[in-house]
Write a protein that holds these residues in place. Sequence first.
Motif, PDB file in Angstrom:
ATOM      1  N   PRO A 207       0.689  -1.313   0.111  1.00 52.53           N
ATOM      2  CA  PRO A 207      -0.042   0.056  -0.095  1.00 52.53           C
ATOM      3  C   PRO A 207       0.820   1.190  -0.041  1.00 52.53           C
ATOM      4  O   PRO A 207       1.876   1.142   0.778  1.00 52.53           O
ATOM      5  N   THR A 208       0.509   2.089  -0.732  1.00 54.81           N
ATOM      6  CA  THR A 208       1.214   3.529  -0.984  1.00 54.81           C
ATOM      7  C   THR A 208       1.381   4.226   0.226  1.00 54.81           C
ATOM      8  O   THR A 208       0.951   4.082   1.381  1.00 54.81           O
ATOM      9  N   LEU A 209       2.545   4.995   0.523  1.00 53.91           N
ATOM     10  CA  LEU A 209       2.910   5.776   1.154  1.00 53.91           C
ATOM     11  C   LEU A 209       3.798   6.810   0.855  1.00 53.91           C
ATOM     12  O   LEU A 209       4.604   6.754  -0.231  1.00 53.91           O
ATOM     13  N   TYR A 210       3.555   8.002   1.095  1.00 55.40           N
ATOM     14  CA  TYR A 210       4.271   9.595   0.810  1.00 55.40           C
ATOM     15  C   TYR A 210       4.500  10.335   1.882  1.00 55.40           C
ATOM     16  O   TYR A 210       3.983  10.375   3.034  1.00 55.40           O
ATOM     17  N   ALA A 211       5.783  10.906   1.678  1.00 49.18           N
ATOM     18  CA  ALA A 211       6.380  11.719   2.624  1.00 49.18           C
ATOM     19  C   ALA A 211       6.146  13.243   2.126  1.00 49.18           C
ATOM     20  O   ALA A 211       6.651  13.560   0.825  1.00 49.18           O
ATOM     21  N   ASP A 230      -0.782  20.457  -4.932  1.00 44.77           N
ATOM     22  CA  ASP A 230      -0.187  21.607  -5.273  1.00 44.77           C
ATOM     23  C   ASP A 230       0.215  22.258  -3.781  1.00 44.77           C
ATOM     24  O   ASP A 230       0.823  23.538  -3.807  1.00 44.77           O
ATOM     25  N   GLY A 231       0.297  21.684  -2.889  1.00 44.86           N
ATOM     26  CA  GLY A 231       0.705  22.119  -1.505  1.00 44.86           C
ATOM     27  C   GLY A 231       2.091  21.528  -0.958  1.00 44.86           C
ATOM     28  O   GLY A 231       3.059  22.033  -1.633  1.00 44.86           O
ATOM     29  N   PRO A 232       2.148  20.700  -0.126  1.00 39.76           N
ATOM     30  CA  PRO A 232       3.443  20.227   0.283  1.00 39.76           C
ATOM     31  C   PRO A 232       4.206  19.618  -0.896  1.00 39.76           C
ATOM     32  O   PRO A 232       3.475  19.186  -1.863  1.00 39.76           O
ATOM     33  N   GLU A 233       5.505  19.400  -0.811  1.00 36.21           N
ATOM     34  CA  GLU A 233       6.034  18.632  -1.748  1.00 36.21           C
ATOM     35  C   GLU A 233       6.379  17.222  -1.271  1.00 36.21           C
ATOM     36  O   GLU A 233       6.941  16.812  -0.446  1.00 36.21           O
ATOM     37  N   TRP A 234       5.529  16.299  -2.073  1.00 34.15           N
ATOM     38  CA  TRP A 234       5.610  14.827  -1.890  1.00 34.15           C
ATOM     39  C   TRP A 234       6.522  14.015  -2.480  1.00 34.15           C
ATOM     40  O   TRP A 234       6.754  14.315  -3.658  1.00 34.15           O
ATOM     41  N   GLN A 235       7.037  13.166  -1.744  1.00 35.43           N
ATOM     42  CA  GLN A 235       7.754  12.049  -2.186  1.00 35.43           C
ATOM     43  C   GLN A 235       7.279  10.764  -1.959  1.00 35.43           C
ATOM     44  O   GLN A 235       6.946  10.509  -0.943  1.00 35.43           O
ATOM     45  N   ALA A 236       7.383   9.745  -3.032  1.00 33.26           N
ATOM     46  CA  ALA A 236       6.805   8.236  -2.630  1.00 33.26           C
ATOM     47  C   ALA A 236       7.869   7.720  -1.842  1.00 33.26           C
ATOM     48  O   ALA A 236       9.126   7.649  -2.204  1.00 33.26           O
ATOM     49  N   VAL A 237       7.584   6.810  -0.997  1.00 34.84           N
ATOM     50  CA  VAL A 237       8.466   6.163   0.016  1.00 34.84           C
ATOM     51  C   VAL A 237       8.474   4.548  -0.834  1.00 34.84           C
ATOM     52  O   VAL A 237       7.343   4.182  -0.809  1.00 34.84           O
ATOM     53  N   PRO A 238       9.366   4.110  -0.987  1.00 37.77           N
ATOM     54  CA  PRO A 238       9.819   2.972  -1.709  1.00 37.77           C
ATOM     55  C   PRO A 238       9.117   1.859  -0.830  1.00 37.77           C
ATOM     56  O   PRO A 238       9.470   1.928   0.638  1.00 37.77           O
ATOM     57  N   PHE A 242      11.508   2.066   6.555  1.00 39.16           N
ATOM     58  CA  PHE A 242      10.990   2.334   7.889  1.00 39.16           C
ATOM     59  C   PHE A 242      11.396   3.888   7.841  1.00 39.16           C
ATOM     60  O   PHE A 242      12.733   4.297   7.833  1.00 39.16           O
ATOM     61  N   ILE A 243      10.612   4.644   8.259  1.00 36.03           N
ATOM     62  CA  ILE A 243      10.800   6.281   8.523  1.00 36.03           C
ATOM     63  C   ILE A 243      10.799   6.504  10.047  1.00 36.03           C
ATOM     64  O   ILE A 243       9.956   6.110  10.738  1.00 36.03           O
ATOM     65  N   THR A 244      11.805   7.517  10.253  1.00 32.90           N
ATOM     66  CA  THR A 244      11.746   8.047  11.635  1.00 32.90           C
ATOM     67  C   THR A 244      11.716   9.615  11.135  1.00 32.90           C
ATOM     68  O   THR A 244      12.537  10.159  10.738  1.00 32.90           O
ATOM     69  N   ALA A 245      10.700  10.430  11.775  1.00 29.04           N
ATOM     70  CA  ALA A 245      10.593  11.609  11.388  1.00 29.04           C
ATOM     71  C   ALA A 245      10.594  12.411  12.672  1.00 29.04           C
ATOM     72  O   ALA A 245       9.951  12.055  13.765  1.00 29.04           O
ATOM     73  N   THR A 246      11.426  13.357  12.949  1.00 26.65           N
ATOM     74  CA  THR A 246      11.366  14.482  13.918  1.00 26.65           C
ATOM     75  C   THR A 246      10.946  15.889  13.520  1.00 26.65           C
ATOM     76  O   THR A 246      11.009  15.985  12.601  1.00 26.65           O
ATOM     77  N   ALA A 251      14.466  10.297   8.345  1.00 25.80           N
ATOM     78  CA  ALA A 251      15.491   9.570   7.931  1.00 25.80           C
ATOM     79  C   ALA A 251      14.823   8.121   7.514  1.00 25.80           C
ATOM     80  O   ALA A 251      13.595   7.895   8.202  1.00 25.80           O
ATOM     81  N   VAL A 252      15.170   7.655   6.203  1.00 27.91           N
ATOM     82  CA  VAL A 252      14.597   6.603   5.851  1.00 27.91           C
ATOM     83  C   VAL A 252      15.559   5.347   5.589  1.00 27.91           C
ATOM     84  O   VAL A 252      16.635   5.614   5.383  1.00 27.91           O
ATOM     85  N   ALA A 253      15.111   4.239   6.371  1.00 25.31           N
ATOM     86  CA  ALA A 253      16.203   3.215   6.601  1.00 25.31           C
ATOM     87  C   ALA A 253      15.366   1.996   5.844  1.00 25.31           C
ATOM     88  O   ALA A 253      14.233   1.777   5.500  1.00 25.31           O
ATOM     89  N   SER A 254      16.406   0.941   5.330  1.00 21.21           N
ATOM     90  CA  SER A 254      15.624  -0.095   4.888  1.00 21.21           C
ATOM     91  C   SER A 254      14.828  -1.048   5.975  1.00 21.21           C
ATOM     92  O   SER A 254      15.295  -0.913   7.144  1.00 21.21           O
ATOM     93  N   PHE A 255      13.858  -1.754   5.744  1.00 21.68           N
ATOM     94  CA  PHE A 255      12.973  -2.520   6.463  1.00 21.68           C
ATOM     95  C   PHE A 255      12.902  -4.042   6.001  1.00 21.68           C
ATOM     96  O   PHE A 255      12.243  -4.221   4.856  1.00 21.68           O
ATOM     97  N   GLU A 256      13.376  -5.064   6.819  1.00 27.09           N
ATOM     98  CA  GLU A 256      13.215  -6.484   6.725  1.00 27.09           C
ATOM     99  C   GLU A 256      12.746  -6.927   8.020  1.00 27.09           C
ATOM    100  O   GLU A 256      13.085  -6.647   8.911  1.00 27.09           O
ATOM    101  N   PRO A 257      11.911  -8.138   7.840  1.00 23.92           N
ATOM    102  CA  PRO A 257      11.414  -8.894   9.032  1.00 23.92           C
ATOM    103  C   PRO A 257      12.699  -9.263   9.896  1.00 23.92           C
ATOM    104  O   PRO A 257      13.762  -9.582   9.051  1.00 23.92           O
ATOM    105  N   MET A 258      12.994  -9.379  11.021  1.00 18.08           N
ATOM    106  CA  MET A 258      13.898  -9.722  11.799  1.00 18.08           C
ATOM    107  C   MET A 258      13.459 -10.379  13.140  1.00 18.08           C
ATOM    108  O   MET A 258      12.901 -10.037  13.906  1.00 18.08           O
ATOM    109  N   ALA A 259      13.963 -11.766  13.088  1.00 18.21           N
ATOM    110  CA  ALA A 259      13.436 -12.786  14.209  1.00 18.21           C
ATOM    111  C   ALA A 259      14.162 -12.228  15.576  1.00 18.21           C
ATOM    112  O   ALA A 259      15.377 -11.862  15.465  1.00 18.21           O
TER     113      ALA A 259
END
Length: 267
Positions: A207-211, A230-238, A242-246, A251-259
């Motif tokens: 499912p889609t995600l934009y920042a 026409d408002g915020p500048e949008w970027q598609a998140v691949p 995994f995103i951490t916003a402050t 910050a965008v990091a790769s995400f994979e399942p981790m046992a």
Amino acid sequence: MCRWAAYLGEPVFLEEIVTAPRQSLIAQSHHALEAKTATNGDGFGIAWYGDRAEPGRYRDVLPAWSDCNLKSLCRQIRSGLFLAHVRASTGGATNRNNCHPFVSGRWSFMHNGQIGCFPLIRRRLVDSLPDDIYAQMHGTTDSELIFLLMLAEGLDHDPHGAAARAVARVLAAADRADADPALKLTAAFSDGERLYAVRYSTMSHAPTLYAGTFRNRLGRCLVSEPFDRDGPEWQAVPPGSFITATQDSVAVASFEPMAAPVHALAV
């Protein structure tokens, strides 16, 4: 599938995202442009942070477009961090306990996606929860259970790792049931200070995600689909992110399942 929007930045009235824009979240509740189904009328919810550690929350089973209370609240509530969600059910009754966002202490969580084999593995996953977290279960959705699994996996001190371990538990349960997990996970969650999001799927499409970043104020949005192109500048998140916003950065990091290590699992 559902639609959601999350905001972190200088305080704004919720209506600036939830109700006022041309393609606001309320508009997406009856005419989403990038969802599997255009209508998201199986309830809604908002969670917002203010002067207290835990978020305020309002949820109902009405379609978002027909609830006058939601529009009134969004005109009056001003917050620097909030989550808003409109629901298209993929399972579970239409009642308040199944409406997002879900809340535990200072944490809030909302989700777009599903566990395709959920009926086959629900009992196994529920039985793996520690008693104190199991006691927080009020609904019947896969979304709430994913949130509880994240809490069980250490969300308080390791949000990225907790999400990765929770997903690994879902995949392991599906494997033991000899089932295709068909997992789609695009979720946002917050501890009242930072805003997190994950986009992941075991299938070809997540499912889609934009920042987005506002040009005229200090503020960041994470959304299922842009509410104003026409408002915020949008970027598609691949996918696989995994995103951490402050207040200062995203910050965008790769995400994979981790046992998790065996001793960290609740059995």
